[in-house]
Design an enzyme around this catalytic site. Structure first.
Site, PDB file in Angstrom:
ATOM      1  N   GLY A 127     -33.898  58.779  11.184  1.00 47.46           N
ATOM      2  CA  GLY A 127     -34.422  57.967  12.267  1.00 47.46           C
ATOM      3  C   GLY A 127     -35.460  58.580  13.177  1.00 47.46           C
TER       4      GLY A 127
ATOM      5  CD  GLU B   2     -27.757  59.713   5.992  1.00 44.27           C
ATOM      6  OE1 GLU B   2     -28.206  58.661   6.509  1.00 44.27           O
ATOM      7  OE2 GLU B   2     -26.611  59.799   5.554  1.00 44.27           O
ATOM      8  N   PRO B   3     -33.304  62.326   7.058  1.00 41.92           N
ATOM      9  CG  PRO B   3     -34.648  64.248   7.164  1.00 41.92           C
ATOM     10  CD  PRO B   3     -33.231  63.787   6.914  1.00 41.92           C
ATOM     11  N   GLY B   4     -36.095  60.188   6.541  1.00 44.36           N
ATOM     12  CA  GLY B   4     -36.973  59.598   5.536  1.00 44.36           C
ATOM     13  C   GLY B   4     -38.396  59.645   6.056  1.00 44.36           C
ATOM     14  NE  ARG B   5     -40.050  55.353  10.531  1.00 45.03           N
ATOM     15  CZ  ARG B   5     -40.207  54.048  10.287  1.00 45.03           C
ATOM     16  NH1 ARG B   5     -41.392  53.566  10.013  1.00 45.03           N
ATOM     17  NH2 ARG B   5     -39.169  53.233  10.345  1.00 45.03           N
TER      18      ARG B   5
ATOM     19  CE1 TYR C  88     -39.217  45.920   9.356  1.00 47.96           C
ATOM     20  CE2 TYR C  88     -40.995  47.119   8.286  1.00 47.96           C
ATOM     21  CZ  TYR C  88     -39.701  46.651   8.287  1.00 47.96           C
ATOM     22  OH  TYR C  88     -38.887  46.902   7.225  1.00 47.96           O
TER      23      TYR C  88
ATOM     24  CB  CYS D 284     -52.803  32.186  -0.309  1.00 44.44           C
ATOM     25  SG  CYS D 284     -53.852  32.583  -1.688  1.00 44.44           S
ATOM     26  CD  GLU D 285     -47.429  34.493   2.962  1.00 47.27           C
ATOM     27  OE1 GLU D 285     -46.993  34.717   4.104  1.00 47.27           O
ATOM     28  OE2 GLU D 285     -46.776  34.628   1.929  1.00 47.27           O
TER      29      GLU D 285
ATOM     30  CE1 TYR E  73     -37.610  53.157   4.746  1.00 45.46           C
ATOM     31  CE2 TYR E  73     -38.779  54.253   6.535  1.00 45.46           C
ATOM     32  CZ  TYR E  73     -37.631  54.064   5.793  1.00 45.46           C
ATOM     33  OH  TYR E  73     -36.512  54.791   6.088  1.00 45.46           O
TER      34      TYR E  73
HETATM   35  N1  LLP Z   1     -30.090  56.861   6.730  1.00 41.07           N
HETATM   36  C1  LLP Z   1     -29.764  55.552   6.720  1.00 41.07           C
HETATM   37  C2  LLP Z   1     -28.353  55.179   6.555  1.00 41.07           C
HETATM   38  C3  LLP Z   1     -30.758  54.577   6.882  1.00 41.07           C
HETATM   39  O1  LLP Z   1     -30.426  53.290   6.877  1.00 41.07           O
HETATM   40  C4  LLP Z   1     -32.113  54.981   7.036  1.00 41.07           C
HETATM   41  C5  LLP Z   1     -33.183  53.992   7.187  1.00 41.07           C
HETATM   42  C6  LLP Z   1     -32.402  56.353   7.018  1.00 41.07           C
HETATM   43  C7  LLP Z   1     -31.365  57.266   6.870  1.00 41.07           C
HETATM   44  C8  LLP Z   1     -33.796  56.888   7.153  1.00 41.07           C
HETATM   45  O2  LLP Z   1     -34.379  56.559   8.363  1.00 41.07           O
HETATM   46  P1  LLP Z   1     -35.807  57.193   8.755  1.00 41.07           P
HETATM   47  O3  LLP Z   1     -35.627  58.674   8.949  1.00 41.07           O
HETATM   48  O4  LLP Z   1     -36.741  56.914   7.636  1.00 41.07           O
HETATM   49  O5  LLP Z   1     -36.187  56.497   9.978  1.00 41.07           O
HETATM   50  N2  LLP Z   1     -38.629  49.535   6.424  1.00 41.07           N
HETATM   51  C9  LLP Z   1     -38.569  49.958   7.811  1.00 41.07           C
HETATM   52  C10 LLP Z   1     -37.593  51.088   8.031  1.00 41.07           C
HETATM   53  C11 LLP Z   1     -36.181  50.807   7.564  1.00 41.07           C
HETATM   54  C12 LLP Z   1     -35.227  51.935   7.779  1.00 41.07           C
HETATM   55  C13 LLP Z   1     -33.926  51.667   7.130  1.00 41.07           C
HETATM   56  N3  LLP Z   1     -32.972  52.736   7.182  1.00 41.07           N
HETATM   57  C14 LLP Z   1     -39.987  50.327   8.266  1.00 41.07           C
HETATM   58  O6  LLP Z   1     -40.927  50.192   7.484  1.00 41.07           O
HETATM   59  O7  LLP Z   1     -40.183  50.734   9.400  1.00 41.07           O
END
Ligand code: LLP
Length: 433
Positions: free
Chosen positions: A239, A275-278, A318, A346-347, A375
């Site tokens: 997050g 659990e970092p993604g972004r 978003y 077409c939107e 994402y």
């Molecule tokens: N762990 C869990 C359980 C999650 O649900 C998520 C993201 C993460 C980790 C990773 O979060 P991050 O570090 O990436 O913020 N599609 C949306 C974001 C959806 C996030 C869903 N869960 C966007 O484009 O902003």
């Protein structure tokens, strides 16, 4: 910092001019920087150094095999939310003991598969899921290692669609019921309690909500241990937000986030998982597109690109902001004029930016959407029968296509005709008309 910079007047990914990739691959395409991915992962490693920890990359943000291989080789674990993601992680060589399985709707089949192939832990989101998981594990003669995802009722103060830690959100078990459900878990034959899990949302640009949630989790750890549960891991979720503009945003750095975690967790004897993604993937990727037209409308001009909402849905979904910059560096001081930047779908929702100040751009000019690594490609679709956008990975002066653009035939031939239509004529005869 990322590795998408102007050199000699044109935008490069590391040492590769994007123009060169565009000529070879065609536009639109995603392009990722290995150096940026590596650096972002290592920032978290440094931030948690001195404490036992595992960084589980949230592969929902970017799940290409090449990316998972790169991060896996650096020692990353993976956070997966489906049987498909579990298989992606394993196919990239990540061992089961480094994979955590999150998600509010795991199926029996997914549970059995991960248990059979090896899993570090399931982050369980309800008493109902716990009961099913126990049944599945017991029927396989094993016990499933679990944490319970606790909903701490903290507002992450982020976009409505990506806040997950308030009591009205569908995620986790209410913290007020945690002790009760842990007691149930301990009594189940197929369950082994290993820790607690929390994840309050995505794109958080302030540490305070994290700190509020983690403080509650530390308090809960003491209570649960007193109840006799062997809490040895705290999964603190993902997050942490990223800057989406180059100017005014300065979300907390991983080092500050790590320092806060260490302070809140104190001398508690636990292994920390995150659990970092972004933060790892977001600014490690861009989407490159070509200008098709500059259309003069009534009172406003439209820059029509060959990328669309099916390639990058974040602005439509978003209202997200992505910086959009020309690949050829504009001359200093060049006049900018407001344009709406749109795709061919077409939107009206297929709008990337409204009244964005842009330098003059002629047809065929290349532009890059920054901060598109997370994402982006994973949420792409073939809406309007636009073949799935390809992905390219750069490593210093080399690049490779890590997912080719499907041909039109490949796209169309994934459909199959039912037997009763196979023999039907492809065109109506005159008599029918
Ligand atoms: N762990 C869990 C359980 C999650 O649900 C998520 C993201 C993460 C980790 C990773 O979060 P991050 O570090 O990436 O913020 N599609 C949306 C974001 C959806 C996030 C869903 N869960 C966007 O484009 O902003």
């Amino acid at each position: 910092m990322d590795h998408f910079l102007y050199k000699d007047g044109e935008l490069h990914a590391e040492d590769v001019p994007l123009r060169e990739i565009a000529v070879a691959v065609g536009t639109p395409f995603y392009c990722y920087s290995s150096a940026t991915l590596t650096r972002h992962f290592q920032l978290f490693e440094e931030a948690l150094s001195g404490r036992e920890h595992l960084i589980c990359f949230a592969i929902k943000s970017l799940s290409n095999q090449a990316i998972l291989r790169l991060l896996g080789a650096l020692g990353a674990g993976m956070d997966v939310v489906s049987g498909g993601e579990y298989r992606r992680a394993r196919a990239a060589g990540v061992p089961g003991e480094r994979i955590v399985f999150s998600g509010v709707g795991k199926t029996r089949v997914e549970m059995a598969y991960a248990l059979g192939q090896g899993i570090r832990q399931f982050n369980v989101e309800s008493a109902e899921e716990l009961a099913l998981l126990s049944q599945v594990a017991a029927s396989m003669g094993t016990r499933a290692p679990i944490t319970l995802r606790v909903n701490p009722d903290v507002d992450a103060r982020t976009h409505e669609k990506i806040a997950t830690g308030r009591k009205e959100d569908k995620f986790g078990v209410p913290i007020s019921r945690a002790r009760e459900i842990y007691a149930e878990a301990a009594a189940l034959p197929g369950i082994e309690v290993v820790g607690i899990d929390v994840h309050i949302g995505s794109q958080l640009t302030d540490l305070a909500p994290f700190e509020a949630a983690f403080t509650k989790i530390v308090e809960l750890t003491h209570l649960l241990r007193a109840d006799g549960h062997p809490i040895r891991r705290l999964d603190l979720g993902g997050g942490l937000g990223i800057p989406y503009t180059q100017s005014n945003e300065a979300p907390p750095l991983p080092l500050e986030y790590g320092a806060m975690i260490k302070r809140v967790v104190g001398d508690l004897d636990v292994e920390i998982e995150i659990e970092p993604g972004r933060l790892i993937s977001g600014n490690a990727g861009i989407l490159v597109a070509s200008v098709l037209y500059l259309k003069q409308g009534e009172g406003r001009d439209f820059l029509i690109l060959d990328a669309a909402m099916n390639d990058l849905i974040r602005p439509a979904m978003y209202g997200a902001h992505h910086d959009i910059i020309p690949v050829i560096e504009p001359a200093p001081g060049v006049a900018r004029a407001p344009v709406d930047i749109v795709g061919p779908v077409c939107e009206s929702g297929d709008t990337f930016a409204k009244q964005r100040a842009m330098p003059p751009l002629a047809p065929d000019a290349l532009v890059a959407f920054r901060s598109a690594g997370a994402y982006g490609a994973v949420m792409a679709s073939e809406y309007n029968s636009r073949p799935l956008v390809p992905e390219v990975l750069v490593h210093r002066d080399q690049y490779a296509v890590i997912r080719p653009r499907p041909s039109f035939d490949e796209m169309i031939n994934r459909d199959t005709l039912p037997p009763w239509l196979e023999t039907a004529p492809a065109t109506a005869s005159d008599e029918d008309g």
